[in-house]
Design an enzyme around this catalytic site. Sequence first.
Site, PDB file in Angstrom:
ATOM      1  N   ASP A 136      52.677  97.490  33.599  1.00 28.23           N
ATOM      2  CA  ASP A 136      52.820  98.946  33.623  1.00 28.23           C
ATOM      3  C   ASP A 136      53.083  99.423  32.197  1.00 28.23           C
ATOM      4  O   ASP A 136      53.709  98.713  31.405  1.00 28.23           O
ATOM      5  CB  ASP A 136      53.964  99.378  34.547  1.00 28.23           C
ATOM      6  CG  ASP A 136      53.840 100.837  34.972  1.00 28.23           C
ATOM      7  OD1 ASP A 136      53.412 101.090  36.124  1.00 28.23           O
ATOM      8  OD2 ASP A 136      54.154 101.733  34.159  1.00 28.23           O
ATOM      9  N   CYS A 149      45.413 108.315  44.139  1.00 29.48           N
ATOM     10  CA  CYS A 149      46.278 109.317  44.770  1.00 29.48           C
ATOM     11  C   CYS A 149      45.970 110.710  44.237  1.00 29.48           C
ATOM     12  O   CYS A 149      46.751 111.634  44.405  1.00 29.48           O
ATOM     13  CB  CYS A 149      47.747 108.962  44.573  1.00 29.48           C
ATOM     14  SG  CYS A 149      48.269 108.957  42.853  1.00 29.48           S
ATOM     15  N   ARG A 201      51.123  97.875  51.149  1.00 26.78           N
ATOM     16  CA  ARG A 201      51.790  96.764  50.468  1.00 26.78           C
ATOM     17  C   ARG A 201      51.844  95.535  51.375  1.00 26.78           C
ATOM     18  O   ARG A 201      51.575  94.412  50.935  1.00 26.78           O
ATOM     19  CB  ARG A 201      53.210  97.173  50.033  1.00 26.78           C
ATOM     20  CG  ARG A 201      53.242  98.031  48.779  1.00 26.78           C
ATOM     21  CD  ARG A 201      54.654  98.221  48.258  1.00 26.78           C
ATOM     22  NE  ARG A 201      55.400  99.246  48.970  1.00 26.78           N
ATOM     23  CZ  ARG A 201      55.530 100.499  48.570  1.00 26.78           C
ATOM     24  NH1 ARG A 201      54.932 100.930  47.479  1.00 26.78           N
ATOM     25  NH2 ARG A 201      56.262 101.354  49.264  1.00 26.78           N
TER      26      ARG A 201
END
Length: 389
Positions: free
Chosen positions: A246, A333, A208
Amino acid sequence: MNHTDTPTITLTTERLPGHPWIWSAQVRKPERHLPPGSVVRIVDAAGRFVGHGFWNGHARVALRVLSTDEAARIDADFIAARIARAVALRREVLKLDDAGNAWRVVNSEGDGLSGLVVDRYADTLVIEYFAAGMWRLREAIEAALREHFPGATLYAFAEQHVQKQESFDCHSGEAPAPVRVTEHGLTFHAAPGAGHKTGFFADQRDNRRRFAELARGRRVLDLCCNSGGFAIHAMAAGAREAIAVDADAGILDIARANAEANGVDVRFEAADLFDWLRAAIDRGERFDAIVLDPPKLTRDRRRVTQALKKYFAMNRTAVDALTPDGLLLTCSCTGLVGADDFLDTLRRVGLSAARDVQVLDLRGAGADHPVAANVPEGRYLKAAFCRVS
């Protein structure tokens, strides 16, 4: 427990396989029943000592090797020493207290404690059990953690499929109250013990910050933004504008509160990634920096090809919204997707889009997620920083 009292498990092979997980097919079934999570002494087919670990005749991983030192005892002192070593790495070597108060305290095999993960969220520690043996030692684990984090709230849990596979019952109780955590000078909401709904993933901490450094002065799009960490860091570091998308409207309420708490302006939108991107592209919108950090796409080896196809589709669509020489941080991930396959997907994206993709850096989780050299699958996170011309 003395070694003379410790049950012995014999391998079907000579010498240890070299991985701390030993499958049931590699083991001779013991003559007497041993409860799941029993501490055992391990010998090879020739009867030579090769290690100490946990036995579980009901699980796919029949043995978890914890030590190859014959003099070792797998007891409370062993647990305390391993946890002390893990905490010292984070505090004395990595200086993570300077970076913030949300970090991984114990990373399973990476810290020599197979089947145990501990995450810190301010004064709350979430203890996740993946092995019956660790669950049996939970009192020692909690006592050791309290030594290093006095006054902390401890919350233990194990996912249902893990409890079923490993044959133990973890009654978690009520999840702890949400807390505020700090990261590189910013503050974020975290809901410890809420699974993927924690609202905060410490493994991306350093990524980040790096993305924020590279995105100064740029128009940023944060896709699969969760609680907005990348967009908020980018705006705090001087990005020109940030939009974050999202599919989960609920998590965006937390994201908006995070942006407000840090005094930055981010536009959050609840939408399907593909629908939103296509509409934006049709409107002629383009972005100078895009981060794409989707959730895990599969736990099933049989679905890896499908997962790679989805990574291709997501990245191929995102690239169309990227300006020439734009920055793309794309992440996976999914532990079953290897770095080589992920990078090959980016190669194919570049070919399909007729764009040159330069991989500037391939990173993973922060150093508080150490990976044992003999457990490469522990390196689950791939974060590719790219320039796309």
